[in-house]
Structures are given as C-alpha cells and as structure tokens.
Design a protein around this motif. Structure first.
Motif, PDB file in Angstrom:
ATOM      1  N   THR A 295      -8.442   3.071  -5.578  1.00  0.00           N
ATOM      2  CA  THR A 295      -7.266   3.736  -6.353  1.00  0.00           C
ATOM      3  C   THR A 295      -7.457   4.907  -7.143  1.00  0.00           C
ATOM      4  OG1 THR A 295      -6.228   1.502  -6.325  1.00  0.00           O
ATOM      5  CG2 THR A 295      -5.134   3.326  -7.815  1.00  0.00           C
TER       6      THR A 295
ATOM      7  N   ARG B 199      -5.544   4.635  -2.543  1.00  0.00           N
ATOM      8  CA  ARG B 199      -4.250   4.503  -2.839  1.00  0.00           C
ATOM      9  C   ARG B 199      -3.879   5.809  -3.983  1.00  0.00           C
ATOM     10  NH1 ARG B 199      -1.173  -0.854  -4.892  1.00  0.00           N
ATOM     11  NH2 ARG B 199       1.057  -0.006  -4.597  1.00  0.00           N
TER      12      ARG B 199
ATOM     13  N   ASP C  61       0.877  -1.233   0.104  1.00  0.00           N
ATOM     14  CA  ASP C  61       0.010   0.052  -0.041  1.00  0.00           C
ATOM     15  C   ASP C  61       0.869   1.270   0.076  1.00  0.00           C
ATOM     16  OD1 ASP C  61      -2.704  -0.033  -0.372  1.00  0.00           O
ATOM     17  OD2 ASP C  61      -3.305   0.044   1.641  1.00  0.00           O
TER      18      ASP C  61
ATOM     19  N   THR D  14       2.583   4.655  -2.532  1.00  0.00           N
ATOM     20  CA  THR D  14       2.081   5.559  -3.541  1.00  0.00           C
ATOM     21  C   THR D  14       3.302   5.282  -4.638  1.00  0.00           C
ATOM     22  OG1 THR D  14       1.316   7.411  -2.254  1.00  0.00           O
ATOM     23  CG2 THR D  14       2.031   8.021  -4.326  1.00  0.00           C
TER      24      THR D  14
END
Length: 478
Positions: free
Chosen positions: A246, A286, A172, A174
């Motif tokens: 996301t 995310r 999880d 970036t």
C-alpha cells in the motif's frame, strides 16, 4: 483484545523499538527496554500479557536469560525475534511450549504483521510457535480485531465511518481520507493496510507536502540516470518499491496539475513511466490518498482536476476533528497517560477531574496529535503521581472558555486570542526567539498547517519540513 493489555518490548536497536513500537502502540500499553536485565525487572514488576524480545544474533547466554524471564513469570507469553534460520522450535524449553512465538526478521520493522498475528494467537489461547503458522496455516483461527475495535471510539458518527472503512479496506480500491492535521489519517491508513489482504506487504508513505514540486514525480515514479542534473543513478520510485503493498499519498492537494494527470493515469490504468524514461511500468500497489483540506473547493477554483477528484471521491471518508468527538477525549487522555507514564517510568496514581475538564474545554486545533503532546508534557511535569490541570501546557489552560461568552465559537475565540500573541515576522527578524520556539508558535498560529506556517515564517515548505525534522517536531504536524 483488551485495551489494558501490557507488552514489554526489548531491543538494543532504537530503530526496531521505534518501528515495531509504532505498529503495536494502538493495541498495547508499551514498556520499552534496551536490555534483557531491565526487561526482566519490568516483567517481574508489571506482569505484562506479552514480552517481545529481540534476540537476533544473540549468544547462548542471552537465550538462557530470555527463557528464564519467561519461566519466572508464568502469566507472560513471549514473542522472540530471530535472524532467519537462527533458532528452531526444539531449542524452546519444554515448560515454555505454547507460550513462545518465533518471528524471523532481518531489518527493524520487518514482519510487523506476523508479530501482530502472533500476539493475537498467544493472547487468544492458540499455541502458534512460529511466524510461518501466523502467516498462513493458522490464519483462519485468528480473529483480527476490526478497525472500530482498534480505535475504541465512543463517538457515534466516527463509529459509523469506521464501519464503512472496514468494508472498504477489504476491497482493492483507492481510498481518500480527508481531515485536519493530527486527526489520525496516517493512523487510519495503517489500519486499512493491516485489515486488507496486503497486510504482509510494505506500507509506504510519500509526504507530498514535504517535497519540492520538481522532486515529487521522482519520489513517486523513480527516475533514470541523467533525467535531471542531480540524477546520478537510476532510482526506484515508491510505486515500484511498494510492490503489492500500500502507498499513502499524504497532502495530495499540493500536487501540480501535471502531476495530477500522471496520478490519474496510475489510478485508472495502473501505468507510469519513470522520469526520463520511455519504459512503462505497471503498478501493483494499492493507493490511499490523504488531504488536510476538502478537495471540492480546490476543484471549483481550478487548482485540482475534477476528473481526479471524482475518481478519488468514490470511496472517501471525512475524519471528524477531536473537538467534535467529546466522548473520546477522556478515554484517549487516559490511554496517553498510561502510554507515556510507562514510557518515562513515571507512576500516575490519580488524574484530577479538573485535568479532564480542561482537556474537554480546549478546542484542540492540532487534534489528537496535539492532545498527546500536551499529555506527554503533563506526565513529565507531574508531582507525587498526580495529574493536575496546572501540569498542562499554558495554551491548553488558556482554552478555558467562559460559558457566558457569546462572541463566536470556543475554537475561533481561542485561536484568535493565541494568534494575537504570536509573531508574524520571518525568522530573520525575530532574533530574540529561538528558531524552534518560533516554529512551534507559528504552527499553533496556523492550526498546524505547514503551508501557512511556512508562509508566515518566510521560508519554503521543504525548509520548514527539514527544520521540524531537525528539532524533533514532526509529531506536531501531520
């Protein structure tokens, strides 16, 4: 899953064909149909591995025709889309048990991940018959293809990138994707999402470059009524709408310094306030960021915040352009030929060697997206089922570079040659060309960069985006 798996997709709803088809196109060769009668003919003729039938709110007659379709071709398995509570397993004919998966959905594109899992389950021999099994009970029995397997690249450098991307997708964190327009960043973002634990949640995209600067914050964070002149009601931003899914921030390099500060806070603390509000919200989604250009030079020039760059650059991936992926050009070309021949009901029996050679020689400034467009055009103009080099667009044929030419790279020479033939005036000064033609030429002239194209045409990025959308040209740019 074998790259030759064929799937017939049948729905009377164009939105569903488009949304679900987009999810399936990287895994199957698709044949699309608006009617069960046509779908039945396709199944009889092509014997696909799967047929996906939209039977939401269908009457008994349509269900009977669907069951007949499955019974007539025993090698084809069925995925049936139904409205919630509309169809139960006991209504599936006994002879089709184990060959049918039911997926409940209300809206076009909903439950896309469940559809993919049901497809995997059916093709690998499991007898899942309901989306609930694909969503949980049988997950441990279904082996998901890796990102590298889905891409099927033959380029060693890209294979290594995809292996690292697969690891990053499972955590999880970036992710930053950097690559030229059309190199596949949006496609990879979807694969990252589908390989993550968030695959059953939404994937939302914000095209930062297509929005006026003053509206980007509202799109991302939402706003309250009265926050600005046109804010007539509260609006939920993409960060909240994505839930635990996301969010892809496309063309992140266009954000202003103030917007970069707010994004940095979201990444570091997961907090933001809607425009015009003091209420703090928590982000659960995310973030995947994408840029057409390297960010380090923007940091050096003061246009991009160093702290945001270093935060994003923890897990960053540079996607190589197509011109450096020569081993991938032929398999990609054959994939697109199959895809668009099926889509347009055209039979292609032969691809000339000269056709492939022309594709390999051309530098592809618009990358994979440009090549797909060129091949779609070639398929449409093909004669007697043969793809010859002269079916390719003129600019692709013009990319044939003389091996004795030492005056720079093939890409630079080709772009320079094309640029010399293209207009530099604004739209209003070239009435002899249609608006669409000018935009197409300017995109090519500027290597499909929207920012440079808008500058050349004398219009704003937002106006360019709207015109591209109007003329169905979004596939020409990222």
């Amino acid at each position: 899953m074998d790259s030759v798996d064929l799937l017939v997709l049948c729905s009377s709803q164009p939105d569903l064909l488009r949304n679900i088809g987009t999810r399936l196109a990287s895994r199957f060769r698709l044949l699309e149909s608006y009617s069960l009668a046509e779908a039945s003919q396709m199944v009889q003729l092509h014997r696909p591995a799967l047929a996906l039938l939209d039977l939401r709110h269908a009457n008994a007659q349509r269900f009977n025709r669907a069951w007949a379709l499955g019974q007539n071709v025993e090698t084809t398995k069925l995925i049936v889309l139904t409205a919630p509570g509309e169809l139960t397993e006991d209504r599936i004919p006994v002879e089709l048990q184990g060959r049918v998966a039911l997926v409940e959905c209300k809206l076009p594109g909903e439950n896309g991940s469940a559809i993919l899992k049901c497809a995997e389950s059916l093709l690998t021999g499991f007898t899942s018959v309901h989306a609930k099994e694909a969503n949980g009970v049988r997950n441990d029995q279904i082996e998901q293809p890796s990102i590298a397997e889905k891409c099927r690249t033959r380029t060693p450098a890209l294979q290594q990138i995809l292996k690292r991307l697969e690891v990053a997708a499972r955590h999880d964190v970036t992710i930053l994707l950097i690559g030229e327009t059309g190199s596949g960043k949006t496609h990879l973002a979807r694969m990252i999402h589908e390989s993550s634990s968030r695959r059953d949640e939404p994937l939302l995209t914000v095209a930062c470059g297509a929005l006026p600067g003053e509206l980007i914050e509202s799109e991302l964070f939402g706003h309250v009524k009265g926050a600005f002149t046109s804010a007539h009601a509260d609006k939920e931003g993409k960060f909240l709408a994505a839930g635990r899914g996301t969010i892809l921030l496309d063309e992140i390099d266009v954000l202003t310094p103030e917007q970069q500060v707010k994004l940095l806070r979201v990444i570091e603390d997961g907090l933001f306030e809607p425009v015009g509000s003091n209420a703090t919200n928590k982000v659960a989604a995310r973030i995947i960021a994408a840029s057409n250009v390297e960010l380090q030079p923007l940091v050096n020039s003061g246009r991009f915040r160093a702290d945001l760059y270093y935060r994003l650059n923890t897990l960053s991936f540079v996607i190589p352009p197509l011109r450096s992926r020569l081993p991938d050009i032929e398999p990609l070309a054959r994939h697109f030929v199959n895809l668009h021949a099926a889509s347009h009901s055209i039979t292609i029996n032969k691809i000339d060697d000269a056709f492939i050679a022309a594709l390999v020689r051309y530098p592809w400034p618009g990358n994979v997206r440009e090549m797909e467009n060129a091949i779609r055009s070639a398929v449409i103009y093909s004669q007697q089922g043969i793809l010859t080099a002269d079916t390719l667009p003129p600019n692709v044929l013009a990319g044939h570079v003389d091996e004795t030419n030492a005056g720079g790279s093939s890409e630079e020479s080709e772009i320079a040659a094309l640029a010399s033939q293209l207009p530099s005036e604004s739209l209003g000064n070239r009435m002899e060309l249609t608006e669409k033609q000018m935009i197409e030429q300017a995109l090519l002239n500027n290597r499909f960069s929207r920012t440079k194209t808008a500058e050349q045409l004398g219009i704003s990025r937002v106006t360019l985006y709207n015109k591209m959308k109007k003329y169905g040209m979004m596939q020409m740019s990222k």
